[in-house]
Write a protein that holds these residues in place. Structure first.
Motif, PDB file in Angstrom:
ATOM      1  N   PHE A  32      34.485  49.143  38.801  1.00  0.00           N
ATOM      2  CA  PHE A  32      35.709  48.492  39.256  1.00  0.00           C
ATOM      3  C   PHE A  32      36.163  49.110  40.569  1.00  0.00           C
ATOM      4  CE2 PHE A  32      36.075  48.164  34.524  1.00  0.00           C
ATOM      5  CZ  PHE A  32      36.011  46.777  34.438  1.00  0.00           C
ATOM      6  N   ILE A  33      36.500  48.236  41.533  1.00  0.00           N
ATOM      7  CA  ILE A  33      37.042  48.687  42.818  1.00  0.00           C
ATOM      8  C   ILE A  33      38.266  47.831  43.140  1.00  0.00           C
ATOM      9  CG2 ILE A  33      34.812  49.490  43.703  1.00  0.00           C
ATOM     10  CD1 ILE A  33      34.593  46.887  45.300  1.00  0.00           C
ATOM     11  N   GLY A  34      39.088  48.284  44.091  1.00  0.00           N
ATOM     12  CA  GLY A  34      40.230  47.482  44.505  1.00  0.00           C
ATOM     13  C   GLY A  34      41.509  48.284  44.556  1.00  0.00           C
ATOM     14  N   VAL A  35      42.613  47.660  44.097  1.00  0.00           N
ATOM     15  CA  VAL A  35      43.936  48.285  44.140  1.00  0.00           C
ATOM     16  C   VAL A  35      44.631  48.037  42.804  1.00  0.00           C
ATOM     17  CG1 VAL A  35      46.183  48.381  45.289  1.00  0.00           C
ATOM     18  CG2 VAL A  35      44.116  47.903  46.627  1.00  0.00           C
ATOM     19  N   GLY A  36      45.142  49.100  42.212  1.00  0.00           N
ATOM     20  CA  GLY A  36      45.872  48.964  40.952  1.00  0.00           C
ATOM     21  C   GLY A  36      46.721  50.185  40.693  1.00  0.00           C
ATOM     22  N   GLY A  37      47.436  50.144  39.575  1.00  0.00           N
ATOM     23  CA  GLY A  37      48.324  51.230  39.201  1.00  0.00           C
ATOM     24  C   GLY A  37      47.712  52.159  38.179  1.00  0.00           C
ATOM     25  N   PRO A  38      48.531  52.970  37.532  1.00  0.00           N
ATOM     26  CA  PRO A  38      48.006  54.005  36.622  1.00  0.00           C
ATOM     27  C   PRO A  38      47.231  53.457  35.435  1.00  0.00           C
ATOM     28  CG  PRO A  38      50.418  53.838  36.497  1.00  0.00           C
ATOM     29  CD  PRO A  38      49.985  53.050  37.687  1.00  0.00           C
ATOM     30  N   ARG A  39      47.626  52.297  34.908  1.00  0.00           N
ATOM     31  CA  ARG A  39      46.908  51.744  33.750  1.00  0.00           C
ATOM     32  C   ARG A  39      45.510  51.285  34.153  1.00  0.00           C
ATOM     33  NH1 ARG A  39      52.259  50.396  32.973  1.00  0.00           N
ATOM     34  NH2 ARG A  39      53.118  50.799  30.889  1.00  0.00           N
ATOM     35  N   MET A  40      45.391  50.634  35.321  1.00  0.00           N
ATOM     36  CA  MET A  40      44.068  50.213  35.792  1.00  0.00           C
ATOM     37  C   MET A  40      43.215  51.416  36.176  1.00  0.00           C
ATOM     38  SD  MET A  40      45.279  46.809  37.925  1.00  0.00           S
ATOM     39  CE  MET A  40      43.666  46.408  38.605  1.00  0.00           C
ATOM     40  N   GLU A  41      43.838  52.431  36.756  1.00  0.00           N
ATOM     41  CA  GLU A  41      43.089  53.648  37.093  1.00  0.00           C
ATOM     42  C   GLU A  41      42.574  54.331  35.834  1.00  0.00           C
ATOM     43  OE1 GLU A  41      45.975  55.685  39.478  1.00  0.00           O
ATOM     44  OE2 GLU A  41      45.077  54.964  41.354  1.00  0.00           O
ATOM     45  N   ALA A  42      43.361  54.284  34.752  1.00  0.00           N
ATOM     46  CA  ALA A  42      42.922  54.871  33.487  1.00  0.00           C
ATOM     47  C   ALA A  42      41.725  54.136  32.907  1.00  0.00           C
ATOM     48  CB  ALA A  42      44.078  54.868  32.477  1.00  0.00           C
ATOM     49  N   GLN A  43      41.552  52.870  33.297  1.00  0.00           N
ATOM     50  CA  GLN A  43      40.397  52.093  32.840  1.00  0.00           C
ATOM     51  C   GLN A  43      39.198  52.230  33.787  1.00  0.00           C
ATOM     52  OE1 GLN A  43      39.981  50.484  29.982  1.00  0.00           O
ATOM     53  NE2 GLN A  43      42.024  51.116  29.318  1.00  0.00           N
ATOM     54  N   GLY A  44      39.340  53.076  34.806  1.00  0.00           N
ATOM     55  CA  GLY A  44      38.187  53.362  35.663  1.00  0.00           C
ATOM     56  C   GLY A  44      38.260  52.808  37.066  1.00  0.00           C
ATOM     57  N   LEU A  45      39.384  52.230  37.461  1.00  0.00           N
ATOM     58  CA  LEU A  45      39.503  51.708  38.828  1.00  0.00           C
ATOM     59  C   LEU A  45      39.703  52.849  39.812  1.00  0.00           C
ATOM     60  CD1 LEU A  45      39.904  49.134  40.697  1.00  0.00           C
ATOM     61  CD2 LEU A  45      42.343  49.605  40.461  1.00  0.00           C
ATOM     62  N   CYS A  46      38.925  52.829  40.885  1.00  0.00           N
ATOM     63  CA  CYS A  46      39.155  53.740  42.008  1.00  0.00           C
ATOM     64  C   CYS A  46      39.988  52.973  43.034  1.00  0.00           C
ATOM     65  CB  CYS A  46      37.825  54.192  42.610  1.00  0.00           C
ATOM     66  SG  CYS A  46      38.012  55.360  43.970  1.00  0.00           S
ATOM     67  N   SER A  47      41.310  53.200  43.036  1.00  0.00           N
ATOM     68  CA  SER A  47      42.213  52.412  43.875  1.00  0.00           C
ATOM     69  C   SER A  47      42.118  52.861  45.333  1.00  0.00           C
ATOM     70  CB  SER A  47      43.651  52.549  43.374  1.00  0.00           C
ATOM     71  OG  SER A  47      44.506  51.634  44.021  1.00  0.00           O
ATOM     72  N   TYR A  48      41.931  51.900  46.241  1.00  0.00           N
ATOM     73  CA  TYR A  48      41.792  52.220  47.656  1.00  0.00           C
ATOM     74  C   TYR A  48      43.073  52.797  48.248  1.00  0.00           C
ATOM     75  CZ  TYR A  48      37.339  49.700  47.713  1.00  0.00           C
ATOM     76  OH  TYR A  48      36.049  49.290  47.477  1.00  0.00           O
ATOM     77  N   ARG A  75      42.205  45.454  56.250  1.00  0.00           N
ATOM     78  CA  ARG A  75      41.210  46.499  55.944  1.00  0.00           C
ATOM     79  C   ARG A  75      40.586  46.254  54.577  1.00  0.00           C
ATOM     80  NH1 ARG A  75      45.105  49.977  58.333  1.00  0.00           N
ATOM     81  NH2 ARG A  75      45.863  50.630  56.277  1.00  0.00           N
ATOM     82  N   LEU A  76      41.401  45.809  53.629  1.00  0.00           N
ATOM     83  CA  LEU A  76      40.901  45.562  52.275  1.00  0.00           C
ATOM     84  C   LEU A  76      39.881  44.430  52.276  1.00  0.00           C
ATOM     85  CD1 LEU A  76      41.139  46.345  49.296  1.00  0.00           C
ATOM     86  CD2 LEU A  76      43.078  44.769  49.105  1.00  0.00           C
ATOM     87  N   ILE A  77      40.168  43.355  53.001  1.00  0.00           N
ATOM     88  CA  ILE A  77      39.223  42.236  53.094  1.00  0.00           C
ATOM     89  C   ILE A  77      37.900  42.718  53.681  1.00  0.00           C
ATOM     90  CG2 ILE A  77      38.755  40.071  54.310  1.00  0.00           C
ATOM     91  CD1 ILE A  77      41.802  39.478  54.045  1.00  0.00           C
ATOM     92  N   ASN A  78      37.956  43.471  54.766  1.00  0.00           N
ATOM     93  CA  ASN A  78      36.724  43.965  55.408  1.00  0.00           C
ATOM     94  C   ASN A  78      35.941  44.871  54.461  1.00  0.00           C
ATOM     95  OD1 ASN A  78      37.315  42.598  57.774  1.00  0.00           O
ATOM     96  ND2 ASN A  78      38.365  44.344  58.711  1.00  0.00           N
ATOM     97  N   THR A  79      36.645  45.746  53.723  1.00  0.00           N
ATOM     98  CA  THR A  79      35.975  46.657  52.783  1.00  0.00           C
ATOM     99  C   THR A  79      35.295  45.880  51.663  1.00  0.00           C
ATOM    100  OG1 THR A  79      37.568  48.418  53.235  1.00  0.00           O
ATOM    101  CG2 THR A  79      36.324  48.576  51.179  1.00  0.00           C
ATOM    102  N   LEU A  80      35.986  44.864  51.125  1.00  0.00           N
ATOM    103  CA  LEU A  80      35.422  44.107  50.008  1.00  0.00           C
ATOM    104  C   LEU A  80      34.240  43.250  50.453  1.00  0.00           C
ATOM    105  CD1 LEU A  80      38.710  43.104  48.143  1.00  0.00           C
ATOM    106  CD2 LEU A  80      37.053  44.852  47.497  1.00  0.00           C
ATOM    107  N   ILE A  81      34.299  42.706  51.642  1.00  0.00           N
ATOM    108  CA  ILE A  81      33.142  41.950  52.159  1.00  0.00           C
ATOM    109  C   ILE A  81      31.938  42.874  52.311  1.00  0.00           C
ATOM    110  CG2 ILE A  81      32.244  40.741  54.185  1.00  0.00           C
ATOM    111  CD1 ILE A  81      34.996  39.448  54.498  1.00  0.00           C
ATOM    112  N   GLU A  82      32.201  44.110  52.728  1.00  0.00           N
ATOM    113  CA  GLU A  82      31.121  45.090  52.867  1.00  0.00           C
ATOM    114  C   GLU A  82      30.573  45.510  51.505  1.00  0.00           C
ATOM    115  OE1 GLU A  82      30.966  49.771  54.102  1.00  0.00           O
ATOM    116  OE2 GLU A  82      32.057  48.427  55.455  1.00  0.00           O
ATOM    117  N   GLN A  83      31.453  45.646  50.491  1.00  0.00           N
ATOM    118  CA  GLN A  83      31.047  46.099  49.164  1.00  0.00           C
ATOM    119  C   GLN A  83      30.374  44.995  48.338  1.00  0.00           C
ATOM    120  OE1 GLN A  83      31.205  49.260  47.794  1.00  0.00           O
ATOM    121  NE2 GLN A  83      31.776  49.916  49.865  1.00  0.00           N
TER     122      GLN A  83
END
Length: 376
Positions: A32-48, A75-83
C-alpha cells in the motif's frame, strides 16, 4: 500487487483501513502506498505526507492553503505515475482526489472513487469529470448508485460500515446504566451538531424546544452529547438561567442515541447513526440567510436528511430555516414519544439493507477491476 490510496480526513482513514484489511485478507503480500492517517498506517500504508495537511475546512482556510495543496497534489500525481500501482483509490475528499483520478486514468492506471460526493444533490456537472476519471465508483447508499447508473458511470453499492458496527437491536436499559441515567422514564436526546456554527444556530433552539416539551411532559429528561470541550463550554453558556433536567455528555453520541426514546437532531451524518440505532427523530437545520438563499437555488434533492433520502419519501420531519421554531419542533416530537413505530419499522429495514460488510464488498469490487472482471 500494489494499491495506492489517498484519504483526506478521519472518516476516510477509517474507511481506508477497513478496505486495506479486507484486501490483505485476500492478498497477504499486497503493498500500500499513498496518503492516509494513523488507522491506514497501522494497516501498512507508508504515507507520503501527513494526512492532516489535507484536512482543511472552510472556503477562506482552503484559499489560504491552496498553493500548498496544489503543489502536493502535483507531486503526488507524478510519484504515482512513476510507481504504477495496479489501482488508485481516492477515498472521499473529492476536491483533492477527483483530479488525481483523472490524471492517473489518462496515464493508464485504473482508478476507483470510494464514497460519492453529493453530485445527486448539487453541482451535478461534476459527474462528467467522474465519468472521465473514474473506472469505478463505490457508494455507501443505494440511491447514489441509482444516480450513477442513470449517468452511465460504472458503480457498485457496497453498503455502509456503520450498519455493521451498530447492532440491529440495542439495549436501551444497558445504555442508560452505562451513562449513569435512570432506566425508567422517557429520555430525549438533543444533538445540535458538532461545529461551533451549528451549535450557535441550533443549541438555543433545541433547549427552547426542550422547555416546551417539559411543559407538556413534566417527567421528561434530556441528554446532550458534546462533540468537544469547546462545544461543551458553548452549551454550558446557553444553559445559564435554564432549569432543565439535562445531562451533558463528553462525546458518547452513540450511547446517548442508544439510551433515548426520541431524538431532536441537526441534519447531517448523525441522522444516519440515529436511524441505525432505530430511534424516532425530528431533523432541524439553520444556516446563514445568504447561504440558505444560494443553496435553495443549487440543491436539486427533494430532501435534506439521510433518512428521507434513503426512504425515498418524507419519513422523518425536516424543519429547515424559519420553519424550525421551538413550537413546531415540539409539536413534531411529542407524538413520536408516544409512538415512533411508524419511523422505526422502516429504520430497521433500511439498517438491514445497508448491512453488507462494506469493506469486503469494496475489496471484492477493487480486485475484480484489477483482474478485468465485471465489478457488479
Amino acid at each position: 500487487m500494489r494499491v495506492a490510496l489517498v484519504a483526506g480526513e478521519a472518516s476516510g482513514d477509517i474507511l481506508g483501513a477497513g478496505l486495506m484489511q479486507a484486501l490483505r485478507a485476500q492478498h497477504p503480500t499486497i503493498e500500500f502506498i499513498g496518503v492516509g492517517g494513523p488507522r491506514m498506517e497501522a494497516q501498512g500504508l507508508c504515507s507520503y505526507f501527513p494526512m492532516e495537511r489535507l484536512s482543511v475546512m472552510g472556503l477562506v482556510e482552503v484559499l489560504g492553503r491552496l498553493p500548498e495543496l496544489l503543489a502536493r497534489r502535483k507531486r503526488l500525481i507524478n510519484t504515482l505515475i512513476e510507481q504504477r500501482p495496479d489501482v488508485f483509490i481516492g477515498i472521499d475528499a473529492p476536491d483533492f482526489t477527483l483530479n488525481i483520478e483523472l490524471k492517473l486514468r489518462r496515464a493508464g492506471i485504473k482508478t476507483v472513487h470510494y464514497v460519492s460526493p453529493s453530485v445527486w444533490a448539487w453541482r451535478q456537472k461534476r459527474v462528467l469529470k467522474i465519468r472521465e476519471g473514474c473506472d469505478l465508483m463505490l457508494t455507501l447508499f443505494p440511491f447514489e448508485a441509482q444516480f450513477y447508473q442513470a449517468q452511465h458511470v460504472p458503480v457498485r453499492f457496497v453498503g455502509h460500515p456503520l450498519a455493521n458496527t451498530i447492532p440491529l437491536q440495542l439495549d436501551r436499559g444497558a445504555a442508560r446504566l452505562s451513562l449513569g441515567l435512570l432506566e425508567s422514564g422517557s429520555l430525549v436526546a438533543l444533538l445540535p451538531g458538532s461545529r461551533g456554527g451549528e451549535v450557535g444556530k441550533l443549541g438555543g433552539l433545541f433547549l427552547d424546544t426542550a422547555e416546551l416539551l417539559l411543559q407538556a411532559r413534566p417527567e421528561l429528561r434530556f441528554v446532550l452529547p458534546c462533540a468537544s470541550p469547546e462545544r461543551r463550554e458553548q452549551l454550558e453558556a446557553l444553559l445559564v438561567g435554564r432549569n432543565l433536567p439535562l445531562t451533558l455528555l463528553d462525546g458518547q453520541s452513540h450511547e446517548a442515541l442508544a439510551a433515548c426514546d426520541a431524538v431532536l437532531i441537526a441534519s447531517g451524518t448523525a441522522t444516519l447513526e440515529a436511524l441505525l440505532c432505530q430511534r424516532p427523530m425530528v431533523v432541524a437545520y439553520k444556516v446563514a440567510p445568504l447561504t440558505y438563499w444560494i443553496l435553495k437555488r443549487l440543491v436539486k434533492s427533494a430532501y435534506l436528511s439521510l433518512p428521507n433520502l434513503l426512504a425515498g419519501r418524507l419519513l422523518v420531519p425536516e424543519l429547515i430555516q424559519d420553519a424550525a421554531t421551538p413550537a413546531a419542533l415540539a409539536a413534531q416530537l411529542l407524538p413520536l414519544l408516544a409512538n415512533g413505530a411508524s419511523q422505526t419499522r422502516e429504520f430497521a429495514a433500511i439498517h438491514t439493507s445497508l448491512r453488507l460488510d462494506a469493506s469486503i464488498q469494496a475489496a471484492d469490487a477493487v480486485l475484480a477491476l484489477i483482474a478485468g472482471q465485471p465489478c457488479n
